[in-house]
Design an enzyme around this catalytic site. Structure first.
Site, mmCIF file in Angstrom:
data_model
loop_
_atom_site.group_PDB
_atom_site.id
_atom_site.type_symbol
_atom_site.label_atom_id
_atom_site.label_comp_id
_atom_site.label_asym_id
_atom_site.label_seq_id
_atom_site.Cartn_x
_atom_site.Cartn_y
_atom_site.Cartn_z
ATOM 1 N N HIS A 80 0.834 -1.207 0.000
ATOM 2 C CA HIS A 80 0.000 0.000 0.000
ATOM 3 C C HIS A 80 0.866 1.254 0.000
ATOM 4 O O HIS A 80 0.682 2.158 -0.827
ATOM 5 C CB HIS A 80 -0.903 -0.021 1.235
ATOM 6 C CG HIS A 80 -1.635 1.261 1.501
ATOM 7 N ND1 HIS A 80 -3.001 1.383 1.332
ATOM 8 C CD2 HIS A 80 -1.204 2.468 1.961
ATOM 9 C CE1 HIS A 80 -3.359 2.625 1.643
ATOM 10 N NE2 HIS A 80 -2.290 3.303 2.037
ATOM 11 N N GLU A 81 1.817 1.328 0.937
ATOM 12 C CA GLU A 81 2.612 2.547 1.070
ATOM 13 C C GLU A 81 3.515 2.770 -0.150
ATOM 14 O O GLU A 81 3.668 3.899 -0.621
ATOM 15 C CB GLU A 81 3.436 2.501 2.353
ATOM 16 C CG GLU A 81 2.607 2.573 3.623
ATOM 17 C CD GLU A 81 1.768 3.837 3.711
ATOM 18 O OE1 GLU A 81 2.173 4.874 3.137
ATOM 19 O OE2 GLU A 81 0.689 3.789 4.325
ATOM 20 N N HIS A 111 1.756 4.410 -2.975
ATOM 21 C CA HIS A 111 1.660 5.874 -2.934
ATOM 22 C C HIS A 111 2.787 6.493 -3.769
ATOM 23 O O HIS A 111 2.606 7.532 -4.412
ATOM 24 C CB HIS A 111 1.753 6.377 -1.497
ATOM 25 C CG HIS A 111 0.464 6.303 -0.737
ATOM 26 N ND1 HIS A 111 -0.703 6.892 -1.193
ATOM 27 C CD2 HIS A 111 0.149 5.729 0.456
ATOM 28 C CE1 HIS A 111 -1.675 6.672 -0.321
ATOM 29 N NE2 HIS A 111 -1.186 5.971 0.688
ATOM 30 N N TYR A 167 -4.346 14.722 -2.649
ATOM 31 C CA TYR A 167 -4.659 13.981 -1.425
ATOM 32 C C TYR A 167 -5.725 14.694 -0.599
ATOM 33 O O TYR A 167 -5.502 15.124 0.534
ATOM 34 C CB TYR A 167 -3.385 13.786 -0.611
ATOM 35 C CG TYR A 167 -3.443 12.618 0.347
ATOM 36 C CD1 TYR A 167 -3.520 11.312 -0.116
ATOM 37 C CD2 TYR A 167 -3.401 12.822 1.717
ATOM 38 C CE1 TYR A 167 -3.557 10.240 0.746
ATOM 39 C CE2 TYR A 167 -3.437 11.760 2.608
ATOM 40 C CZ TYR A 167 -3.526 10.467 2.117
ATOM 41 O OH TYR A 167 -3.565 9.408 3.005
ATOM 42 N N GLU A 175 -5.903 6.678 -1.839
ATOM 43 C CA GLU A 175 -5.875 5.639 -0.808
ATOM 44 C C GLU A 175 -6.364 4.298 -1.345
ATOM 45 O O GLU A 175 -5.788 3.246 -1.058
ATOM 46 C CB GLU A 175 -6.721 6.063 0.390
ATOM 47 C CG GLU A 175 -6.012 6.986 1.352
ATOM 48 C CD GLU A 175 -4.805 6.313 1.999
ATOM 49 O OE1 GLU A 175 -4.915 5.145 2.407
ATOM 50 O OE2 GLU A 175 -3.758 6.959 2.079
ATOM 51 N N ASP A 191 -9.663 14.246 8.123
ATOM 52 C CA ASP A 191 -9.007 13.211 7.326
ATOM 53 C C ASP A 191 -8.878 13.648 5.865
ATOM 54 O O ASP A 191 -9.106 12.861 4.946
ATOM 55 C CB ASP A 191 -9.770 11.886 7.451
ATOM 56 C CG ASP A 191 -9.097 10.712 6.749
ATOM 57 O OD1 ASP A 191 -7.855 10.676 6.745
ATOM 58 O OD2 ASP A 191 -9.818 9.849 6.214
ATOM 59 N N HIS A 202 -9.402 8.301 3.961
ATOM 60 C CA HIS A 202 -9.332 6.920 4.442
ATOM 61 C C HIS A 202 -10.721 6.315 4.664
ATOM 62 O O HIS A 202 -10.836 5.105 4.880
ATOM 63 C CB HIS A 202 -8.561 6.842 5.761
ATOM 64 C CG HIS A 202 -7.101 7.119 5.648
ATOM 65 N ND1 HIS A 202 -6.564 8.375 5.814
ATOM 66 C CD2 HIS A 202 -6.051 6.303 5.379
ATOM 67 C CE1 HIS A 202 -5.252 8.336 5.676
ATOM 68 N NE2 HIS A 202 -4.917 7.092 5.397
#
Length: 474
Positions: free
Chosen positions: A175-176, A179, A190, A199, A272, A277
């Site tokens: 996932h990271e 990005h 974002y 996300e 957020d 998210h």
């Protein structure tokens, strides 16, 4: 400023209210640290079509990277519970496993991610140019997060009460790192729906990294994100459930999973970053349903559709749900044929979550939920808005200047300038310390948008500097 991280701020805020003093203290420290990273200027949201730059708030802490490698090139370092990266190098490419499981887990999962992108999508690392994969483990004290800082992965050890160490989850690492792929391709902003797509894309390919590594079909996959992170005793299965958003956890300390499963339950919020998210559960479910409908290996069936859209020429940085949905429907038809199983499954997935009608039109709920251009910061500048861009400095004191109207630029750059003028990014960069004598600076003056700012060239993200240079060159 935003830092793409796996644990959203609302979860840490919930833990900070815990009756367990130790847990609450660790969550508050993680929240303070995340906030300091965001407001200290170290992180920038993805911007435009180029890579999103991130830079230290002060002088760089690592030497320049070596020339790009054509193959897998991993380096795992240990921050030794400090907050300076990369830390002490522990394991590099080809070296055997060490005694520290966090180092080995990070090393392995970086490899799994690299192999998915290389073997399935013919992508040479995160940037497509052989970028070395760097990771730092044991970051800070009991740090409840993992994040991509624009150049490398950073992992906390968790609080040991609710969250385990963040290297334990392969899909979180995938996932990271994704990005980073997004920053080097679509550059999805974002916030709001584009941020939720940012996300969601990371969840999609994080899950595909795990499925590819395990050789699972769509039916065999658990479609969970971060299942290995929750400590024993936590009432939940994972951080997120792509198949059944909103059901991943229901715990006295964490609260209840807030993700909606469809547009009828879309969450309008300013927290957020506009629910990035939270509302990501909607496109997550659309992807999962399409994969399950087709069957087989998701990375071979629907995965290429999502990857093609993410890296294609048609996606814009401010893309919303309905636009992304239509792009994937069109890509599925182009790749597999109009009316094919894949085409029908993709369209059906988006219809089930209420973004598209079954015939492909946008639903009224999707249109209602689309965020206003410019977000909560400033109004979106009109095409006739006048801007003056100037580059000055250097030993020779050379000045380059261009007055222009936004509508004079190519359409893509017009949209990028509109986004840039609508958010406080340039003001935040200008507030940072750093630089050196005779450096080049860019000045942006736009009376109609209330922008008059000078920023140091070395502190600019690559994508913004590229936009400035294209504009100056006319």
């Amino acid at each position: 400023m935003t830092c793409p991280s796996i644990i959203p701020p609302y979860l840490l805020a919930q833990l900070a209210q815990s009756d367990n003093d130790l847990l609450a203290d660790r969550a508050r420290r993680s929240l303070r640290h995340d906030r300091a990273l965001r407001t200290g200027g170290r992180f920038l949201p993805p911007f435009g079509s180029g890579p999103a730059g991130t830079r230290p708030a002060g002088p760089p802490t690592r030497a320049p990277e070596p020339p790009a490698s054509p193959g897998l090139d991993r380096t795992i370092s240990d921050a030794q519970h400090q907050t300076t990266t990369p830390g002490v190098t522990i394991r590099t490419e080809g070296q055997p496993a060490v005694a520290d499981p966090a180092v080995n887990e990070a090393y392995d999962a970086l490899g799994y991610t690299w192999h998915l992108y290389d073997e399935v999508y013919d992508r040479n690392s995160i940037d497509g140019k052989g970028m070395p994969l760097l990771a730092t483990v044991h970051y800070s004290q009991s740090y409840d997060n993992a994040f991509w800082d624009g150049t490398q992965m950073v992992f906390g050890d968790g609080d040991g009460i609710v969250f385990e160490r963040f290297t334990k989850s392969v899909d979180v690492i995938g996932h990271e790192l994704t990005h980073g792929v997004t920053a080097h391709t679509a550059g999805l902003l974002y916030r709001g729906q584009s941020g939720a797509l940012n996300e969601s894309v990371s969840d999609v390919f994080g899950s595909l990294v795990k499925q590819h590594h395990l050789g699972q079909t769509a039916e065999q996959a658990d479609w969970l994100i971060g299942a290995e992170l929750l400590a024993p005793g936590v009432h939940g299965r994972a951080l997120r459930d792509m198949h059944h958003p909103g059901t991943a956890y229901d715990d006295p300390r964490l609260g209840k999973d807030p993700q909606p499963a469809d547009m009828d339950h879309y969450v309008d919020t300013t927290s957020d970053n506009g629910g990035v998210h939270i509302n990501s559960g909607i496109p997550n479910r659309a992807f999962c349903l399409a994969c399950l409908e087709v069957g087989g290996h998701a990375w071979e069936t629907i995965g290429p559709v999502w990857y093609g859209v993410l890296t294609g020429a048609d996606i814009e940085a401010d893309c919303d749900f309905s636009t992304f949905a239509q792009l994937t429907v069109d890509a599925a038809a182009s790749t597999y044929g109009d009316g094919s199983a894949e085409h029908t499954a993709v369209r059906g997935g988006w219809a089930t979550v209420g973004v598209l009608e079954q015939d492909g039109g946008t639903t009224s709920s999707a249109r209602r939920a689309a965020p206003a251009p410019g977000g909560p910061d400033r109004e979106m500048a009109r095409p006739d808005t006048e801007v003056v861009l100037r580059r000055t400095g250097g030993f020779a004191g050379i000045t380059r200047e261009r007055p222009f109207s936004l509508g004079d630029l190519p359409a893509h750059d017009t949209r990028n300038w509109q986004q840039l003028l609508a958010v406080p990014t340039l003001d935040e960069i200008a507030a940072e310390e750093g630089g050196h004598p005779d450096m080049f600076c860019y000045s942006v003056t736009c009376r109609q948008a209330g922008v008059e700012v000078t920023v140091n060239e070395p502190q600019l993200p690559e994508a913004i500097q590229a936009l400035f240079e294209r504009t100056l060159q006319g």
